[in-house]
Design a protein around this motif. Structure first.
Motif, mmCIF file in Angstrom:
data_model
loop_
_atom_site.group_PDB
_atom_site.id
_atom_site.type_symbol
_atom_site.label_atom_id
_atom_site.label_comp_id
_atom_site.label_asym_id
_atom_site.label_seq_id
_atom_site.Cartn_x
_atom_site.Cartn_y
_atom_site.Cartn_z
ATOM 1 N N ILE A 212 0.843 -1.201 0.000
ATOM 2 C CA ILE A 212 0.000 0.000 0.000
ATOM 3 C C ILE A 212 0.876 1.249 0.000
ATOM 4 N N SER A 213 1.975 1.206 0.769
ATOM 5 C CA SER A 213 2.910 2.333 0.792
ATOM 6 C C SER A 213 3.464 2.595 -0.600
ATOM 7 N N ILE A 216 0.786 4.286 -2.770
ATOM 8 C CA ILE A 216 0.632 5.710 -2.454
ATOM 9 C C ILE A 216 1.816 6.503 -3.010
ATOM 10 N N GLU A 217 3.003 5.928 -2.886
ATOM 11 C CA GLU A 217 4.208 6.576 -3.411
ATOM 12 C C GLU A 217 4.091 6.779 -4.923
ATOM 13 N N LYS A 218 3.605 5.765 -5.625
ATOM 14 C CA LYS A 218 3.432 5.867 -7.078
ATOM 15 C C LYS A 218 2.413 6.948 -7.422
ATOM 16 N N TYR A 219 1.348 7.018 -6.623
ATOM 17 C CA TYR A 219 0.322 8.042 -6.847
ATOM 18 C C TYR A 219 0.904 9.445 -6.683
ATOM 19 N N ALA A 237 -8.210 3.828 2.162
ATOM 20 C CA ALA A 237 -8.660 2.509 2.615
ATOM 21 C C ALA A 237 -9.752 1.967 1.703
ATOM 22 N N LYS A 238 -10.687 2.843 1.339
ATOM 23 C CA LYS A 238 -11.776 2.426 0.450
ATOM 24 C C LYS A 238 -11.251 2.138 -0.950
ATOM 25 N N THR A 246 -4.122 -0.238 8.141
ATOM 26 C CA THR A 246 -3.119 -0.594 7.132
ATOM 27 C C THR A 246 -2.631 0.657 6.414
ATOM 28 N N VAL A 247 -3.565 1.533 6.040
ATOM 29 C CA VAL A 247 -3.189 2.773 5.346
ATOM 30 C C VAL A 247 -2.385 3.665 6.283
ATOM 31 N N TYR A 248 -2.796 3.746 7.551
ATOM 32 C CA TYR A 248 -2.074 4.575 8.517
ATOM 33 C C TYR A 248 -0.620 4.125 8.625
ATOM 34 N N ASP A 249 -0.396 2.799 8.718
ATOM 35 C CA ASP A 249 0.966 2.269 8.810
ATOM 36 C C ASP A 249 1.756 2.560 7.532
ATOM 37 N N ALA A 250 1.070 2.480 6.375
ATOM 38 C CA ALA A 250 1.729 2.771 5.096
ATOM 39 C C ALA A 250 2.140 4.245 5.028
#
Length: 389
Positions: A212-213, A216-219, A237-238, A246-250
């Motif tokens: 997920i990290s 987000i990095e690619k985005y 998350a959605k 999971t998103v918070y940790d990423a």
């Protein structure tokens, strides 16, 4: 009579029908007469029940197991005990857990939609095997203490405990201490080189948080510039069909790398530098902020540091801390914030939560010097816009 928790039917349960707790037999395992821990008894009972009911056609592959709360009520145990039993079922290939969907009866043919990413526990299992092999640890030799293994492997105590339990199930090690927090482990089976090399690729495979990290990095690279704001955690998350945690940790991983900084409230999470940039190049309006590793200190993290210092200066091992409600009133924060802080401290082995009449939060170890909390200054987005112009 078994209590059934009512729950709205969802699209997930349309695709993967959930097994009703009402089809479970009236007779349940008698924990007083049977030997072994409750989680092992439940694991064996569920294993036999799944096999028998698959044969009879009462349940089918890819059916969802009942909710953990329903199973816990049925067996008369805590949800944590049920979770441990389900984890053992998963280790034996009988069920498959999928985030935001549930736990499904495993398909013998395999289900491409249910491919599970490498978990932290699986990586830790391979790390322990590698440690045993590389250090020439032979059968009838003790492993280092859990505290030492945490330092050697760089993992959380709970993850390590889960990995050690899994290796014990495989017959590679066994526990020689009864107390959960003071277990010592004895190597009982000699590893072969193939035990290390055949799954070596899994050690470098990404966990869900890492994947997920990376997304987000690619985005960020493709859609944002330095100083622009990311979507809220719930939106991510959605979008990726994962949990908020999971998103918070990423996001925390990207904060640790200095790519973004997380700010509370409507100011959100802002890009500090592009992932492919070797230099830190903040926009003008972000230059007044502390570095990301200092700025991204959420409320519960500041409370966590406060509690750590309190334990270190005022408590000894074995003493009981005030209740979460009492700490909430003392520190003027929500009980949810206190709970998050306590759970993090507990995961590192400094405190232990005990249920029941004589339960509470007990000190298990004295924390080292807690990191200093930093304050940050939020900037009004309208000011940012005019400042840029």
């Amino acid at each position: 009579m078994v209590k059934i928790y009512k729950r709205k039917n969802t699209s997930v349960e349309n695709r993967y029908p959930r097994i009703k707790i009402s089809i479970f037999p009236i007779s349940k395992p008698d924990f007083k007469k049977l030997s072994g821990t409750k989680e092992m008894i439940i694991f064996e009972w569920l294993s036999n029940w799944i096999v028998e009911n698959l044969k009879s056609g009462e349940i089918k592959e890819n059916n969802l197991l009942p909710l953990k709360a329903d199973l816990a009520y049925y067996f008369g145990v805590g949800e944590g005990t049920v979770q441990n039993a389900i984890r053992r079922l998963e280790d034996n290939g009988m069920v498959v857990s999928k985030q935001r969907i549930g736990t499904l009866i495993a398909s013998r043919k395999g289900n491409p939609e249910m491919v599970k990413l490498t978990s932290k526990r699986e990586k830790t299992v391979l790390q322990i095997k590698k440690h045993i092999w590389e250090n020439g640890i032979k059968p009838n030799t003790m492993l280092p203490s859990m505290k030492k293994l945490v330092e050697i492997l760089g993992v959380k105590r709970n993850t390590l405990r889960s990995a050690l339990d899994y290796l014990a199930m495989q017959g590679i090690i066994k526990s020689v201490e009864s107390e959960e927090d003071n277990k010592l482990w004895l190597v009982i089976s000699e590893l072969k080189e193939t035990d290390i090399t055949k799954n070596q690729v899994d050690i470098v495979s990404d966990t869900l948080v890492q994947k997920i990290s990376a997304k987000i990095e690619k985005y960020i690279v493709e859609n944002l510039e330095v100083g622009e704001r990311l979507d809220a955690i719930s939106v991510w998350a959605k979008r990726f069909n994962v949990s908020d945690k999971t998103v918070y940790d990423a996001v925390q991983m990207l904060c640790d790398r200095g790519i973004i900084t997380a700010r509370r409230g409507r100011y959100g999470t802002v890009v500090l530098k592009m992932p492919n940039s070797s230099e830190f190049q903040p926009a003008k309006e972000t230059s007044i902020f502390m570095p990301a590793e200092q700025a991204a200190v959420y409320s519960y993290q500041r409370i966590e540091n406060f509690i750590r210092n309190k334990i270190k200066s005022e408590y000894e091992i074995g003493q009981k801390l005030p209740s979460m409600q009492q700490m909430s009133e003392l520190m003027d924060v929500s009980t949810n914030t206190i709970r998050k802080a306590i759970m993090q401290i507990a995961s590192e082995g400094y405190v232990r939560l005990v249920r029941g009449r004589f339960g509470g939060i007990y000190v298990m170890d004295i924390p080292e010097e807690a990191e200093q909390s930093f304050k940050w200054l939020a900037v009004n987005p309208q000011y940012v816009k005019s400042y840029r112009n």
